[in-house]
Design an enzyme around this catalytic site. Structure first.
Site, PDB file in Angstrom:
ATOM      1  CD  GLU A 244      32.555 -21.567  -5.587  1.00  0.00           C
ATOM      2  OE1 GLU A 244      33.605 -21.447  -6.210  1.00  0.00           O
ATOM      3  OE2 GLU A 244      32.340 -22.494  -4.785  1.00  0.00           O
ATOM      4  CB  CYS A 281      32.435 -25.472  -4.103  1.00  0.00           C
ATOM      5  SG  CYS A 281      33.653 -25.324  -5.413  1.00  0.00           S
TER       6      CYS A 281
END
Lengths: 532, 532
Positions: A244, A281
Site C-alpha cells: 500500500e 494514508c
C-alpha cells in the site's frame, strides 16, 4: 560491530533509548529460518486461533506500557494509541474467528462425473499457507499496521510465520509488541520463531530477497514500496508483494451539497485532514469545491476549523522537513493560495518553535489541474496535515481533473439530499426515473469509481472499519495488487489453492474428506453448504 | 511495408498461406483503444452471457472449418482438435453460467453498526472488471488456450475486453476464431473491438507496455513468460501478469504400486506422456520408479507402449529441433540410458524422414538427481514426447529428488490399494490408526503437496477438467501467481473489489442495493445467502 537502533522522541528530537541493533544478512537469515522451522507448528487451525486470541489479550493486558512507549516514539497521543491498540486487538480476534469459521479455505468439491465427455474426475480444492511472510511496518500506525497489525494477523491466521521489518520510527514499540506476540505463541506451544523481528534498511532489502520468504506485505511510501516491489519481482523465484503505497483520496463537493451544509462539510473535512496530524494514508489530499458563494462558505468553515487545530508533532524530523518543504513548494506556485486566514504562504505549515507543525489549506483554480504542467505537484500526496482545495467554475472541470488522478484508496462525494435521492427508500424503483440531481450524482460516482477501491458518500475517508465487506486497496500506486490489507479478505493474500484429483478418502486432508469431519463450509457440486 | 505472417504446415515445413500481417505499434494501439472503447458495452452481465454462448455456438457451427485449419497448422489431428473445440465451447458456456450466477461478484454487505466502538458504517463490496486484458496464446492449444480459450472467455466473462497476441504456430486459426468471436459480439450488439487480435513478436512487447492494458494472461515457455512478466512489473503502473510457464509434473511410483500393477502403470504413463505428441504443459516429465524387479516391469511396459506409439509431428520446426537436441543432450549424460529397446541414445527422439519425431524414455539412477550438478538438466522441462525415469534404490531418495524440484502444475502418486487405504470408506475414522502402508503414502503426499497445485493419486496429469474445484497453477515457474487459468475461479484474475461506504440506495449499483433486485448470491453480515 552491531549498529545500534535508537528510539527517538519526535517531540524533542532526542534519543530515548537504545532499542535494538540492526540485523545483518546473517541475522535476517536466522530469523527467516526460525520462522520457516515454525511452519509445521502453525499448521493446526485451532492452535492458530488460540495464539491470535492470546496475542490480543496480552496486548490489552500490557496496554498501558505499549501505549506509553508508542506515544513516546511517535507523539501520536495516548488517546489515539489506545484506540489503535483496541483496533489491533479486535483485528487479531477477527482473524481468529476467520480461522475458526474456515470459509477462507474456500473448500470446493466436485464429485466425479463419469457420464461427462470427457469424464470428470473427483476434484477437491482448498487453500494452503504460502510460507514465510515478510511484513514491512508502517510509520503512522505503530500497532495496527506494524508488528501486531493486520498484515501479521492475517498472515499468521493463514498459517504463515512472519518476519517483521520494524519501522525506524518505533523500534521500542516494535520490540515490545514482538515480545508479547512471542509470549502468546509460547503459551500456546508454538515456537517463538513464528514471529521474527528485524531492524535496519539493509535488513529490509535482505528480507525481500531471502529464498524462504514467499510473500510480503508493505505499508509506506511510493518510493520505498516500489523499490521493494521491484526487488520481489526480480527474484529468481518472484513472490507476491502486497504494497500500500500512496493515495491522494479525492473529495468532490457538489454545489448543491455546499449550499445545503457548507459548515458541516468544512468542519468534517478539517477533522479528517488533521486527524493524527494528517498522517493517514486515507487523508483527503485533494478537494474539488465549487467556485461559488456556497463554496466560499465551505472554505471559510474549513480554514477556520483548521486554523483552530492546535499544532501537532509529526512522526519524525525527516517527515516534518518533507512536509514543510512540500507545503512551501506547493504554496509557491502562482495562483496557489495558502488558505489559513491571516497567514502567508510561507507560514502555512512551518516548523514551530517546539518542532510541531500547523495544519494548512491550499487553494487553486481547478482548471489549472486539468492539463499537464507544474501544477501536477498538487496531484501528488503530501504526507501531513495539508489539503489542496481546487475550485471548479464549471461542472466539466471536475471530470477533467479526476481523469488526471493516479489510483487511490478512497474517493468521496459530498452530495445534497436531492442528489442522494433521499426521499426514496430503495434504489430499485428509483432507478427507473432519476431526476436531474440524481443523474448528476450518478455521473459523479461513475467518474470516481475507476479511481479508488473505497467510495464514500457524505462521509470522510479516515477510519477504515475492520469488517468482512471492507476493501482497503485501489489502483496503483494506492496498492500494488487487487487485494485488501484490511478486513477479512486480507487473509487471501497468504494462501495458495491446491486441488486433489481422485485421492482416496483416507489420504485426503481432513478439510476435504467426504463426510466433512471438521464441519467446514463447503461448495459441493456448485452449491454452497454453510458451516455444519 | 507490412510484414506478412505465414501459416505453415508443420508436416512439410511449407508455407500454406499468408494469414495476416504483423501489427506495428500503431496497430497495437488501435486494437487496444478499440477494446477500451468497448468496455462500456461489456458492462451488462446478460449481454456478456449471451455473447459467450453465441461464441460457443458459432465455434460449433464452424467446427469443420476450424478443425481443418487448426490441423493444417498444428498437425495435432482432427480427433484431438475436435475434442479441443468441444472443450473450448464448453468453457465459453461455463463462463456464461458463471456470469449469470453472479457469485463471482463476491457481493458482501455489512450493515451499519452504530453500537460498535468505533461505529461501523454501511459497507457494500462487489467486483468490477480491471479493463483491457492482453492474452498471449499457447502454441499447443490452438483453441482452448488461444483466441477463444480460457483466458479470453474468463476475461470477457469478467467484463474485460481482450486483445489476443496470436501464436505464430497458428495464425490462420487465430484469424478464423477471432472473426467468429467478433461475429458473435456483433450479433449481440457489441462492438467488434471487444476482441482484438495482433500478430508478431514486437506486437506482443508493445501490448504488455500499453497504458490501457490492465492485466495479461500467458501460456508458454519460461523464457518468454518471464520476459513478459518482467515487462509487466517494470511498467510505470505495473499490472498483474498471470503466466503459466513450465512444469515437470513429477510422478512417484511406490514399490507396492509397481508390484500390484506394473503393466497398467507403464501403459498409462506411456499414454499420458505421448498424448498430443507430448506437447502438454502437464506431461509427466519425471518419474520416480523403484530400482527393483517390479520397477523393471513398469519400465518394460512403458518402453514397449512408447515404442509402439507412431512417430508424431511437433508444432513447428523450432520445437522439433529443440526437442531432438534436448533429448540428445540428456541422453549423452553418463549413466543415462535411452530406454527404447533396441535403439541407441542418439536415436531416441530423432527427426524421422518425414519431419516427425519418435517418443523416448530416458532412465537414470535417482541418486544422481539428489545433488546439484550436470544431471540438473534432467530436472528441466523438455517439451515433447520424452520422460525421464529416475530409478530409486531406497525410499529416502524420493524425498531427496523431490526437494530439488522447481514448482509444478501437477504431482502424481501411483500407490497400491493398501497404501490408499482401499478397504476403508471414509478417512475420518481411518485417520485414527493408519498402518505402515498408509503412513508411507501419507508421507509421500506430504512431500508432493508443496511442489504443485494439483495432486493426483493413481491418475495421470494430462487432461485438465473444466470445473469449479479445478486449480491449474502451481509454485513458480509453473505459474507466476497463485491463481488458476482453468475452471470457474479463472474469472477472479480480471476483477478488482470496490466497496461503497454509506452510499444512498438510489446511487448504489443494482448489485448492491438493499432489496437485492438482481437476486444475486450475497454474504450479508457474515452469512451467505444463496441466489434468490
Amino acid at each position: 560491530m552491531p549498529v545500534p537502533v535508537w528510539s527517538v522522541d519526535p517531540r524533542t528530537g532526542q534519543r530515548r533509548e537504545r532499542a535494538a541493533t540492526e540485523a545483518d544478512a546473517a541475522a535476517v537469515d536466522r530469523a527467516v529460518n526460525a520462522a520457516h522451522a515454525a511452519s509445521a507448528a502453525l499448521a493446526d487451525r485451532a492452535t492458530r486461533a488460540t495464539f491470535l486470541r492470546a496475542a490480543a489479550a496480552l496486548l490489552e493486558e500490557e496496554a498501558e506500557a505499549v501505549v506509553a512507549v508508542a506515544d513516546a516514539e511517535t507523539a501520536l497521543g495516548p488517546g489515539r494509541l489506545t484506540g489503535e491498540l483496541a483496533r489491533t486487538a479486535y483485528q487479531l480476534r477477527s482473524f481468529a474467528d476467520v480461522v475458526d469459521e474456515g470459509e477462507y479455505l474456500d473448500v470446493t468439491i466436485d464429485h466425479a462425473a463419469p457420464e461427462l465427455i470427457p469424464p470428470r474426475p473427483d476434484l477437491r480444492r482448498y487453500k494452503l499457507p504460502l510460507g514465510v511472510v515478510a511484513v514491512y511496518s508502517a510509520s503512522n500506525f505503530p500497532l495496527a499496521f506494524s508488528v501486531p497489525g493486520g498484515d501479521t494477523a492475517s498472515a499468521l491466521a493463514a498459517g504463515c510465520p512472519v518476519v517483521v521489518k520494524a519501522h525506524p520510527d518505533h523500534p521500542a514499540t516494535s520490540e515490545l509488541c514482538a515480545a508479547l506476540l512471542r509470549r502468546a505463541a509460547e503459551r500456546g506451544g508454538l515456537p517463538a520463531g513464528v514471529l521474527g523481528l528485524v531492524h535496519g534498511f539493509d535488513a529490509g532489502v535482505a528480507l525481500i530477497d531471502h529464498p524462504l520468504v514467499r510473500a510480503a506485505g508493505f505499508t509506506g511510501s511510493v518510493r520505498g514500496g516500489r523499490a521493494l516491489y521491484d526487488a520481489a519481482a526480480a527474484r529468481p523465484h518472484p513472490i507476491p508483494f502486497y504494497g500500500e503505497l500512496g493515495s491522494l483520496n479525492p473529495v468532490v463537493i457538489t454545489e448543491a451539497a455546499a449550499r445545503e451544509r457548507a459548515e458541516t462539510i468544512g468542519e468534517g473535512l478539517a477533522g479528517s485532514m488533521t486527524l493524527g496530524v494528517g498522517q493517514f494514508c486515507v487523508k483527503p489530499g485533494l478537494v474539488l469545491a465549487p467556485a461559488t458563494e456556497a463554496g466560499d462558505r465551505v472554505l471559510a468553515s474549513l480554514t477556520e476549523a483548521v486554523g483552530a487545530t492546535p499544532p501537532g508533532v509529526l512522526l519524525d524530523a525527516r517527515m516534518r522537513d518533507a512536509f514543510v518543504a512540500g507545503v512551501r513548494k506547493r504554496a509557491a506556485l502562482p495562483e496557489v493560495r495558502a488558505g489559513l486566514p491571516g497567514e502567508g504562504a510561507a507560514e502555512s505549515g512551518p516548523r514551530s518553535p517546539d518542532g510541531s507543525v500547523r495544519a494548512g489549506v491550499l487553494t487553486v483554480p481547478a482548471a489549472y489541474l486539468a492539463a499537464e504542467g507544474p501544477y501536477d505537484l498538487l496531484l501528488e500526496e503530501c504526507f501531513g496535515p495539508v489539503t489542496v482545495v481546487a475550485r471548479y467554475a464549471r461542472e466539466e472541470e471536475i471530470g477533467a481533473v479526476l481523469r488526471r488522478l493516479p489510483g487511490n484508496l478512497t474517493a468521496t462525494a459530498q452530495l445534497s439530499a436531492a442528489e442522494c435521492g433521499a426521499d426514496e427508500t430503495d434504489g430499485a424503483q428509483a432507478a427507473e426515473e432519476p431526476d436531474e440531481a440524481r443523474r448528476r450524482a450518478a455521473r459523479l460516482l461513475e467518474q470516481l469509481t475507476p479511481l479508488a477501491g473505497r467510495l464514500l458518500v457524505n462521509g470522510w475517508p479516515t477510519g477504515v472499519a475492520v469488517a468482512p465487506a471492507q476493501h482497503h486497496g485501489g489502483p496503483y500506486p494506492a496498492t500494488t495488487s487487487t487485494t485488501t490489507s484490511v478486513g477479512t479478505r486480507a487473509i487471501d493474500r497468504w494462501l495458495r489453492p491446491v486441488v486433489y484429483q481422485d485421492a482416496p478418502p483416507a489420504l485426503l486432508p481432513p478439510e476435504l474428506r467426504p463426510h466433512n469431519p471438521l464441519g467446514l463450509p463447503r461448495r459441493v457440486d456448485g452449491r454452497f453448504e454453510p458451516r455444519a
